[in-house]
Design a protein around this motif. Structure first.
Motif, PDB file in Angstrom:
ATOM      1  N   TRP A 460       0.875  -1.168   0.131  1.00 42.93           N
ATOM      2  CA  TRP A 460      -0.019  -0.045  -0.009  1.00 42.93           C
ATOM      3  C   TRP A 460       0.928   1.321  -0.046  1.00 42.93           C
ATOM      4  O   TRP A 460       0.240   2.349  -0.249  1.00 42.93           O
ATOM      5  CB  TRP A 460      -0.979   0.043   1.173  1.00 42.93           C
ATOM      6  N   GLY A 461       2.117   1.280   0.138  1.00 43.65           N
ATOM      7  CA  GLY A 461       3.043   2.202   0.155  1.00 43.65           C
ATOM      8  C   GLY A 461       2.982   3.196  -0.914  1.00 43.65           C
ATOM      9  O   GLY A 461       2.660   4.340  -0.865  1.00 43.65           O
ATOM     10  N   GLU A 462       3.200   2.486  -2.171  1.00 41.76           N
ATOM     11  CA  GLU A 462       3.238   3.039  -3.284  1.00 41.76           C
ATOM     12  C   GLU A 462       1.673   4.020  -3.693  1.00 41.76           C
ATOM     13  O   GLU A 462       1.710   4.762  -4.417  1.00 41.76           O
ATOM     14  CB  GLU A 462       3.393   2.013  -4.520  1.00 41.76           C
ATOM     15  N   VAL A 463       0.863   3.153  -3.500  1.00 41.46           N
ATOM     16  CA  VAL A 463      -0.641   3.398  -3.597  1.00 41.46           C
ATOM     17  C   VAL A 463      -0.832   5.032  -2.894  1.00 41.46           C
ATOM     18  O   VAL A 463      -1.137   6.105  -3.431  1.00 41.46           O
ATOM     19  CB  VAL A 463      -1.597   2.759  -3.068  1.00 41.46           C
ATOM     20  N   MET A 464      -0.093   5.063  -1.507  1.00 40.03           N
ATOM     21  CA  MET A 464      -0.394   6.458  -0.658  1.00 40.03           C
ATOM     22  C   MET A 464       0.477   7.308  -1.209  1.00 40.03           C
ATOM     23  O   MET A 464       0.199   8.654  -1.203  1.00 40.03           O
ATOM     24  CB  MET A 464       0.050   6.091   0.649  1.00 40.03           C
ATOM     25  N   THR A 465       1.850   7.059  -1.922  1.00 38.41           N
ATOM     26  CA  THR A 465       2.477   7.978  -2.446  1.00 38.41           C
ATOM     27  C   THR A 465       1.974   8.964  -3.776  1.00 38.41           C
ATOM     28  O   THR A 465       2.269   9.964  -3.877  1.00 38.41           O
ATOM     29  CB  THR A 465       3.987   7.547  -3.031  1.00 38.41           C
ATOM     30  N   SER A 466       0.697   8.573  -4.391  1.00 38.54           N
ATOM     31  CA  SER A 466       0.260   9.037  -5.348  1.00 38.54           C
ATOM     32  C   SER A 466      -0.394  10.202  -5.086  1.00 38.54           C
ATOM     33  O   SER A 466      -0.947  11.150  -5.674  1.00 38.54           O
ATOM     34  CB  SER A 466      -0.744   8.190  -6.164  1.00 38.54           C
ATOM     35  N   LEU A 467      -0.840  10.366  -3.819  1.00 40.12           N
ATOM     36  CA  LEU A 467      -1.509  11.608  -3.065  1.00 40.12           C
ATOM     37  C   LEU A 467      -0.581  12.525  -2.757  1.00 40.12           C
ATOM     38  O   LEU A 467      -0.956  13.547  -2.420  1.00 40.12           O
ATOM     39  CB  LEU A 467      -2.452  11.259  -1.962  1.00 40.12           C
ATOM     40  N   SER A 468       1.036  12.348  -2.725  1.00 41.70           N
ATOM     41  CA  SER A 468       1.805  13.136  -2.184  1.00 41.70           C
ATOM     42  C   SER A 468       2.598  13.883  -3.422  1.00 41.70           C
ATOM     43  O   SER A 468       3.322  14.989  -3.041  1.00 41.70           O
ATOM     44  CB  SER A 468       2.860  12.490  -1.702  1.00 41.70           C
ATOM     45  N   ASP A 469       2.128  13.516  -4.835  1.00 43.29           N
ATOM     46  CA  ASP A 469       2.826  14.487  -5.790  1.00 43.29           C
ATOM     47  C   ASP A 469       2.206  15.695  -5.994  1.00 43.29           C
ATOM     48  O   ASP A 469       1.192  15.703  -6.538  1.00 43.29           O
ATOM     49  CB  ASP A 469       2.912  13.476  -6.936  1.00 43.29           C
ATOM     50  N   ASP A 470       3.101  16.778  -5.836  1.00 38.90           N
ATOM     51  CA  ASP A 470       2.404  18.175  -5.887  1.00 38.90           C
ATOM     52  C   ASP A 470       2.477  18.581  -7.395  1.00 38.90           C
ATOM     53  O   ASP A 470       1.961  19.740  -7.659  1.00 38.90           O
ATOM     54  CB  ASP A 470       3.074  19.051  -5.058  1.00 38.90           C
ATOM     55  N   VAL A 471       3.177  18.071  -8.343  1.00 39.29           N
ATOM     56  CA  VAL A 471       3.411  18.157  -9.765  1.00 39.29           C
ATOM     57  C   VAL A 471       2.017  18.373 -10.553  1.00 39.29           C
ATOM     58  O   VAL A 471       1.787  19.219 -11.036  1.00 39.29           O
ATOM     59  CB  VAL A 471       4.422  17.643 -10.111  1.00 39.29           C
ATOM     60  N   THR A 472       1.451  17.238 -10.303  1.00 42.45           N
ATOM     61  CA  THR A 472       0.160  17.097 -11.133  1.00 42.45           C
ATOM     62  C   THR A 472      -1.149  17.508 -10.218  1.00 42.45           C
ATOM     63  O   THR A 472      -0.803  18.068  -8.976  1.00 42.45           O
ATOM     64  CB  THR A 472      -0.165  15.463 -10.939  1.00 42.45           C
ATOM     65  N   THR A 473      -2.331  17.490 -11.017  1.00 48.17           N
ATOM     66  CA  THR A 473      -3.264  18.250 -10.380  1.00 48.17           C
ATOM     67  C   THR A 473      -3.977  17.250  -9.251  1.00 48.17           C
ATOM     68  O   THR A 473      -3.616  15.965  -9.423  1.00 48.17           O
ATOM     69  CB  THR A 473      -4.380  18.291 -11.714  1.00 48.17           C
ATOM     70  N   ALA A 474      -4.694  17.767  -8.660  1.00 46.95           N
ATOM     71  CA  ALA A 474      -5.545  17.227  -7.628  1.00 46.95           C
ATOM     72  C   ALA A 474      -6.318  15.803  -8.302  1.00 46.95           C
ATOM     73  O   ALA A 474      -6.389  14.736  -7.564  1.00 46.95           O
ATOM     74  CB  ALA A 474      -6.376  17.812  -6.717  1.00 46.95           C
ATOM     75  N   GLU A 475      -6.795  16.369  -9.336  1.00 51.92           N
ATOM     76  CA  GLU A 475      -7.736  15.266 -10.067  1.00 51.92           C
ATOM     77  C   GLU A 475      -6.952  14.104 -10.533  1.00 51.92           C
ATOM     78  O   GLU A 475      -7.495  12.935 -10.543  1.00 51.92           O
ATOM     79  CB  GLU A 475      -8.781  16.005 -11.170  1.00 51.92           C
ATOM     80  N   GLU A 476      -5.674  14.515 -11.122  1.00 53.33           N
ATOM     81  CA  GLU A 476      -4.811  13.202 -11.679  1.00 53.33           C
ATOM     82  C   GLU A 476      -4.141  12.473 -10.543  1.00 53.33           C
ATOM     83  O   GLU A 476      -4.165  11.424 -10.659  1.00 53.33           O
ATOM     84  CB  GLU A 476      -3.622  13.907 -11.967  1.00 53.33           C
ATOM     85  N   ARG A 477      -4.204  13.076  -9.367  1.00 55.14           N
ATOM     86  CA  ARG A 477      -3.598  12.181  -8.075  1.00 55.14           C
ATOM     87  C   ARG A 477      -4.661  11.404  -7.791  1.00 55.14           C
ATOM     88  O   ARG A 477      -4.440  10.462  -7.327  1.00 55.14           O
ATOM     89  CB  ARG A 477      -3.099  13.341  -6.983  1.00 55.14           C
TER      90      ARG A 477
END
Length: 566
Positions: A460-477
């Motif tokens: 589940w760690g990689e799944v949660m990192t998808s919410l931490s990427d500030d480069v992309t939009t919230a919708e993309e995250r």
């Protein structure tokens, strides 16, 4: 001259007194003979007194003839006492011949009465019944035992102990043998035992356990009570001899069985019945030592010691073989969904049963092994604890090796979680907890939590990192999170956590990792409820609840997210 006259007078006086005493004893013997002859003829047909087999007018030792029986015994005792006195002064008296003849007839009569009482009162004199009723016997039971004692005392004091013992031993020995046979004991040879299939042998061992316990506590104990009562007026060596000759053969037959059993082919599955046999003998030892304490029964004690030694050797050999079988287990097959390996179940069930015999094992395993790593750190060790700790350590090493067979690292960790947890639960819920200690349990519970943490991080760690990427939009995250969650879900649909408590703990931990953060993210960026964008936060828990039931899942939910489905 005067001196010579005095001497002659004194000698004449002495002879006169001696003659007078002899005449008096002769007179007494005449009275005893008349009384004995009258009494004997009352109970024995006169015309058959010289026959080898004579008949009874009626039974002397019956309820209605109780006083007559006592008079008969007293008459015989008086006759015998008179004979002894007369022999001391006139060993050539003709009256002794007649007295001897009457004594022989009396003893023959008493022998037959003794035999009749023993034979016809088997119900009252059954050793098990004697054992049970010894402290509260009824009057009729007591009368039978009193009659036997009265006859035995008379025959033994009259010099007929050999005849008395011969009758007693023959009948009582047959009763013991018959009673043990009726209980179902078979005195098999070693060759016969070797050829038996284990299923058949198992039944015979269980029967031996029941028969031996009952035989020692009731049959042998009852026989000891009866022998000691009947021959209570005799020396202890006579009582011991009587008991030994009656029970020795049966006792040896019973206690050679464990020796024969222990010498047969050994395999781990036989260890528990072997321990039952060993413990049964140990439990019976105080009673055995009480019953078979004399020199005449020393062979029984020696046989028991030999059987116990062979059983100890057999148990240690079977534990060694069990340990070897763990080490040699080399299957490469993977357990579906990272579940519990059959080796883990087999070994832990075996060891848990073994722990139930920890007290027995402490008497058997006296030589300590090297302390296991856990024991070295705690400083707490015992031979039994060391042996069991090493067996579990061998298993844990096998579990670790088998976890490496999985290509998926997360599934490898799930396999470790399930199998180490199974070990911990077995220890916690059995006597192993007392053997290994609470510290051992806590240490290995810590290992399960450590593996669970690594598992959750990998899956589940990689799944949660998808919410931490500030480069992309919230919708993309949100989309990336949903795709990752869907992929993780699909990956785990066939995975299993059999232990319901552990399964709930893992799902609760994953839920605490994902749901609050995802819900907070959706609320912060207000994209969680937009159509066709990811999962609704409240659905995450539903999907998690469907995991770790194996290939079928729980069936509580079907995978569906906005814009994607499984």
């Amino acid at each position: 001259m005067v001196l010579f006259a005095l001497s002659t007078t004194s000698s004449s006086s002495s002879k006169l007194k001696q003659h007078s005493h002899q005449s008096f004893l002769e007179s007494l013997m005449e009275d005893s003979l008349e009384d004995a002859e009258s009494t004997i003829n009352q109970w024995i047909s006169p015309e058959l007194v010289d026959a080898s087999s004579f008949c009874f007018i009626s039974s002397l030792f019956s309820t209605e003839n109780r006083e007559e029986a006592k008079r008969f015994i007293n008459t015989v005792n008086n006759l015998h006492s008179g004979m002894i006195r007369l022999i001391s002064v006139n060993p050539t008296s003709t009256k002794l011949v007649k007295a001897e003849n009457l004594m022989r007839i009396s003893m023959n009569h008493l022998s037959k009465e003794f035999y009749r009482i023993l034979k016809s009162n088997r119900r009252y004199l059954d050793p098990e019944s004697v054992s049970i009723r010894s402290s509260k016997a009824s009057d009729s039971d007591s009368d039978v035992m009193k009659d036997l004692k009265m006859i035995a005392d008379c025959m033994i004091s009259s010099g007929y102990s050999k005849e008395c013992f011969k009758i007693y031993k023959k009948i009582r020995k047959s009763i013991i043998v018959e009673a043990i046979n009726q209980l179902g004991f078979e005195n098999l040879t070693f060759s016969q035992i070797q050829k038996l299939k284990w299923e058949v042998m198992e039944k015979k061992i269980r029967k031996w356990l029941r028969v031996t316990t009952r035989t020692v506590n009731t049959l042998f104990s009852g026989e000891r009570i009866l022998s000691d009562h009947v021959f209570s007026s005799s020396s202890s060596s006579i009582r011991e001899s009587a008991f030994a000759e009656i029970t020795l053969q049966s006792a040896l037959a019973l206690f050679t069985f464990p020796e024969k059993m222990a010498k047969c082919r050994k395999s781990p599955e036989k260890i528990f019945l072997t321990l039952d046999v060993y413990q049964t003998i140990i439990d019976l030892l105080p009673k055995i030592d009480e019953l078979f304490s004399s020199d005449s029964t020393s062979t029984v004690r020696s046989q028991i010691a030999l059987s116990l030694a062979n059983l100890r050797e057999g148990v240690i050999s079977m534990i060694d073989e069990f340990e070897s079988s763990i080490s040699k287990e080399s299957s490469k097959s993977l357990i579906s969904g990272g579940g519990i390996h059959q080796l883990t179940r087999y070994v832990m069930n075996f060891i848990a049963f073994l722990a139930d015999y920890s007290d027995t094992l402490s008497d058997i395993i006296s030589k300590p092994l090297l302390p296991s790593p856990e024991e070295e750190s705690s400083g707490d060790s015992s031979p039994v604890k060391s042996r069991i700790a090493w067996l579990i350590l061998f298993l844990l090493c096998k579990i670790d090796a088998k976890s490496r067979l999985y290509n998926d690292v997360a599934l490898s960790y799930l396999f470790l979680i399930n199998n180490v947890n199974y070990v911990v639960v077995k220890v916690r819920s059995s006597n192993l907890r007392m053997v290994l200690s609470e510290d051992w349990v806590k240490k290995h519970e810590g290992k399960v939590k450590k593996y669970a943490g690594k598992f959750e991080e990998i899956v589940w760690g990689e799944v949660m990192t998808s919410l931490s990427d500030d480069v992309t939009t919230a919708e993309e995250r949100i989309r990336r999170f949903s795709d990752g969650f869907e992929e993780a879900y699909k990956r785990q649909t066939g995975w299993v956590v059999p232990d319901s408590k552990l399964r709930d703990e893992i799902k609760r931990s994953v839920g605490m990792m994902i749901i609050p953060r995802y819900s907070g993210f959706c609320e912060r960026y207000r994209v969680g409820l937009l159509e066709n964008v990811g999962f609704a936060p409240e659905d995450i828990g539903n999907y998690l609840s469907d995991l770790y039931f194996g290939s079928r899942g729980s069936g509580s939910s079907s995978f569906h997210s906005s814009g994607s489905s499984v």
